[in-house]
Scaffold this motif. Structure first.
Motif, PDB file in Angstrom:
ATOM      1  N   ALA A 224       0.834  -1.200   0.000  1.00  0.00           N
ATOM      2  CA  ALA A 224       0.000   0.000   0.000  1.00  0.00           C
ATOM      3  C   ALA A 224       0.869   1.250   0.000  1.00  0.00           C
ATOM      4  N   ALA A 225       1.916   1.228   0.804  1.00  0.00           N
ATOM      5  CA  ALA A 225       2.762   2.416   0.933  1.00  0.00           C
ATOM      6  C   ALA A 225       3.463   2.738  -0.372  1.00  0.00           C
ATOM      7  N   SER A 226       3.894   1.697  -1.099  1.00  0.00           N
ATOM      8  CA  SER A 226       4.676   1.941  -2.316  1.00  0.00           C
ATOM      9  C   SER A 226       3.793   2.136  -3.537  1.00  0.00           C
ATOM     10  N   SER A 227       2.500   1.941  -3.389  1.00  0.00           N
ATOM     11  CA  SER A 227       1.630   1.949  -4.575  1.00  0.00           C
ATOM     12  C   SER A 227       1.424   3.341  -5.160  1.00  0.00           C
ATOM     13  N   GLY A 228       1.587   4.353  -4.320  1.00  0.00           N
ATOM     14  CA  GLY A 228       1.287   5.694  -4.803  1.00  0.00           C
ATOM     15  C   GLY A 228      -0.191   5.968  -4.967  1.00  0.00           C
ATOM     16  N   LEU A 229      -1.009   5.114  -4.409  1.00  0.00           N
ATOM     17  CA  LEU A 229      -2.458   5.259  -4.568  1.00  0.00           C
ATOM     18  C   LEU A 229      -3.088   5.774  -3.277  1.00  0.00           C
TER      19      LEU A 229
END
Lengths: 375, 375, 375, 375
Positions: free
Chosen positions: D192-197
């Protein structure tokens, strides 16, 4: 039809025949008869009345007076839109609604009407007799379900009394489901007494007062001291508007107070408000707040909130009353039927205001109806 | 003392004699006797019982068992601080509280107690007999007002049954004001039957169930279809804590459900919760939500909120029961007194669960007590 | 006393100094100062006001006007008997009650009083100045906590306005905790404007309207359409009796309606009733029924029942207002203090009627009071 | 469409696409777009959001996953029969319901499904990507409106987390409108943190907790000491059944308790019950009882009864969230959107639990969305 139900054809002549209650009476009788709905709310369909030889629902024929002219099928659609009748029901019982609609005659007097009281009574009585004759009825019961009138002042006959006089003149038993004057007018007393007809009333007990007549005895039997009993009613529909008139509300509240005075043996503090809240339509909310003392003066509170649909509560009781009063007429009973106090806020005759005792009186009456000759 | 009140000296032996209810019983009897408070909440002080020759309140003598040792005057002060007793009352009836305190004997069994059931019964019975003899009593009634026990499992006698057996052994009528097992244990059945003693119970009807027994019949009599009846009880005090135990609550809820099943003729949807909310102390709030259908399936709702003081509701009923059961004993009645169902959630014997019918049965019983020989 | 609390001696001059609210103010301030009770209900004792250099509760000195002459210690005993004050408190703070009692001067005008308005104002102002001088006060705040007057008609100055004029003449800030006219009279407008004194009002928000100002914004923020908002208030005590007068109730209800109109952006259907129920004493029950529409017109209902003790709700707010207005005066602020709208049903000046926004404005004001010179 | 509304085409991918909430979302969006109903309950249609360049309701395209296969038009008819949707609406928006129905793909895993978590995620993500591609969407927001799962135990990914992972893999913002785990699983944290969403959640605040977040601050701001806050929820429908499972209820109640703890600064006594009462259908009744202390320890009570239609309360918030999250995505925002706490019982990120402060944060966020580049 069960063996113990009478096959007699009974007319139901509704004063206020285009109102919410009347429309629900006609549509509901048709729906139950057709098996579309169970007879929920119909006291006379419970086992206690199985052998009372009441007229069958199938044999009821509807008509009445009204000053409005909205057709019953249209009125029923409006009630369905407001959630009072189930969606689809007006269409399903359209034929019965139309048939009743054809039997509705103009009420009165409207402003500007110059007819005398006696002329009006004569016209109304002729309408009822004509209905009974044309439809081949064994008898007809006149039921007042019109909007509540202001409390009568002076000696003039209010409209509800004109209709009541017409019922007597047409030889019909009379039921006053409203707090309006009806047969309670002094000018009608001797006429009613000599008519040999049974009558019942007044003011159907459908919500807050029903609750009060169940709860008041509880406090009395437990020797709890009710200090204040306050209530607020919120309702829209025609009843909300007419009862927002303080004079009309006064008539209604007299019945409510009687229940407390009778069951508690004392009149507690507290007022009753009736607010017109049009957005609620036919749905009524009644909040009651009862402050009472227990042992050693402990202060306690009971609150109740009743959210009911007035027409759905009233309509089956109207059918119950018609069946019971018609059968009483058939049995030759006359005068005020105090045994029907179960149905009313302010019953005619002598009797308890406690619901449990009223029910016992009603079921004893059902037993009396059972016996004796029938045509 | 009125001519129709019996001058017999009657003992009131309270199981749980240091609890809120017992303390209120002792303090309240003294307060009413002294004229400090009217007899609000005392059913047997109403006119219907005037000729039943019940023992006078003045002639009641109090004692009992308890496993706690807080003196009654101190307990009464705590109740006054919590608003259960009026301020000033503990001081005003200090002598009576102290007198009763001297008649309280150690209850049991406490953890570690190695006495057999029979030894415990023998000790308890001896305590009761000693009380009756020393105080010169005509008779004594044993009343269980202790905290609710978990529902009995297995065959071991729970404490409430040990006390009940002791009552029988001491020749005393027995009243179970709680949902605990008491005389309902299979091991006591033949003993109870052969004792020739009257008994009554169980589980005093003081709040939510009282209301339900008044309202359930209303729905049934009106042929309204109750779909769901849900309830939540909030209470602190000892009762809140003990009933937060699901096993204890189960015993209580069985009685509550019986009232609905009996009066409605069906078991509606809905649960009953009992929450321990210590900050409320002896004050109980019960919220009920009743979803019911009217004519043509119209959905309606009744909600009730009851805010009562449990001890103040229970205590006068305990006095009522003692007087009625003592008089029944005097009259030679024995076995389960079904006519006292008015006072209980889960009455012994056969009888209606509808409050109105229970009241009719009770007043008929009052008439029977009136007649006949007295010792 | 914390470093940030001001040591200034501040007078609290109560109009209606022998009433329930005033008595609770005096007794409560003493009780909290003595550490007998925590400062529950005192907004100014929360952390948000810790640095606002408000006058300490210990430094408040009480006096006032009243037309009654029941001594404060006796009044306090009556409140304790009614459960408004804790038992034992009147005795514990007897010295402070007696001290305040000595500073109460005769109010007016009573029937038959022939003094002119100006003479009355002069007498009242002299009383206040004398109080401040004798007791060596840095300043005094005049607070109206008298019974609600009928809405003013015509140009004559009602009593509340005479007192308000006296406050100005004595150089004192003024707080109107009631819906009475007070400073809102046209004849006082220019006087108030030129006085350089701060003032606040009107009609303390303690129950139903407090709830409405918390709930109204919820509906608005969620875009839910409130159709009808109905309310009934039951209360005894002096307030119940005075508000049973329709004219007095009209003044109060105007404030209640403003909250709905402001927070909802529309005036829904529905009425507000205020019933005098003497048995409830100072305890007020307010029932509200909110009919609202959700998505696609779904009909929903919120009901609230508030059971509060009016004096216990009002008294801490009076202390809060005195402290805030005294500090504002010290800071040189003048005119209507709109930032105190959090406390009132019908606030002076411009500002939100939503409780959350009023609280934000209040805490911002607390920050402003923090800074600047103090004597 | 107003100038300030974005013309972008936004997909709404509903997990639980055949449930009551999802059906109401699809039908309601069509009804409002067609002008059949006003946008009651839609926060984003109020003036505060007029300039936020949110995607127009007309541009929303619906699809989703479900394990059931009841067609949406049929589901909508059932909701209309239960009073959740207006009669006639399912027919009026039949085309839109059918269009959405065609975009519903099989959910999972059902019992017996042998696919691995990764395989399931891959299938779900492919379904979403295919939807976005075929329908030419600028973006799609995945919203979980499925029945509440039992609280996750152990490390296995619950179904809600599989769907959340699929949303990330498909490059879609994610909203968790339920208390289920969703993105809150530790195994998804880094993803979630790396998704940029952007993402938002969890557990839509639609009834009892909405009220609590409006009322809790009132008590805190007034320095009133809440001692006990008890609640009972009665509801039928799927939600009633799934929350009657204590494990599922535990997840929901955690969010409810957080609101009280945060706004009151303490955790009061009291429990929360969730009862399955099938006869109530989608209509939920929530009773709250708040025992609080005022000045000098005065005991007071607030009770609230909320009668709402859960789907009608939830559906507009789902549309609001989709519009806000889609616009946030367009603006390049990522990570937990704490500013949307207004909509949730248990919001992601840091923020107040007080409704008023949440609304202020939301409208400030609306301002931020206004500015900046758009694609």
């Amino acid at each position: 039809m069960s063996a113990s139900v009478s096959a007699s054809r009974v007319g139901v002549w509704l004063i206020g025949a285009r109102g919410s209650v009347a429309t629900t009476v006609v549509a509901g009788c048709a729906a139950v008869t057709a098996g579309l709905h169970p007879p929920t709310g119909l006291v006379t369909e419970t086992p206690a009345f199985a052998d009372s030889r009441l007229p069958a629902l199938e044999g009821l024929v509807f008509g009445g007076h009204d000053t409005l002219d909205c057709p019953l099928p249209k009125r029923a659609e409006a009630l369905a839109a407001g959630g009072v009748l189930p969606h689809g029901l007006p269409a399903a019982v359209g034929a019965e609604l139309t048939a009743a609609d054809h039997e509705i005659r103009p009420g009165g007097p409207l402003p500007g009407d110059t007819r005398t009281d006696d002329e009006l009574i004569a016209v109304f009585a002729a309408d009822i007799r004509d209905f009974a004759r044309r439809r081949g009825l064994d008898r007809a019961v006149v039921v007042n379900v019109a909007s509540t009138e202001p409390a009568a002042t002076g000696t003039a006959l209010p409209a509800s009394s004109l209709y009541a006089a017409a019922a007597l003149r047409a030889g019909c038993p009379y039921v006053n489901f409203t707090p309006s004057t009806g047969l309670h007018h002094p000018a009608l007393a001797s006429l009613a007494a000599s008519s040999g007809l049974p009558h019942a009333g007044r003011d159907g007990k459908t919500g807050q007062t029903l609750l009060r007549s169940a709860l008041g005895p509880m406090f009395a039997q437990r020797a709890l001291a009710v200090r204040a009993w306050s209530g607020t009613n919120l309702l829209g529909g025609g009843d909300g508007a007419s009862l927002a008139d303080p004079a009309a509300a006064a008539a209604k509240n007299a019945g409510k107070e009687r229940v407390l005075a009778d069951t508690l043996g004392t009149v507690p503090e507290g007022e009753v408000h009736i607010d017109d809240v049009p957005v609620l339509g036919d749905w009524k909310t009644a909040w009651d707040h009862v402050a009472f003392d227990g042992f050693l003066g402990a202060r306690m509170i009971l609150q109740t909130t009743w959210q009911g649909c007035d027409s759905a509560l009233a309509a089956p009781l109207v059918l119950d009353l018609v069946r019971l009063v018609a059968r009483a007429h058939e049995r030759g009973l006359s005068g005020p039927l105090a045994e029907l106090g179960f149905f009313f806020k302010d019953p005619v005759g002598e009797g308890s205001s406690a619901l449990g005792e009223q029910y016992a009186a009603l079921t004893a009456f059902a037993g009396r109806l059972r016996d004796g000759r029938t045509r």
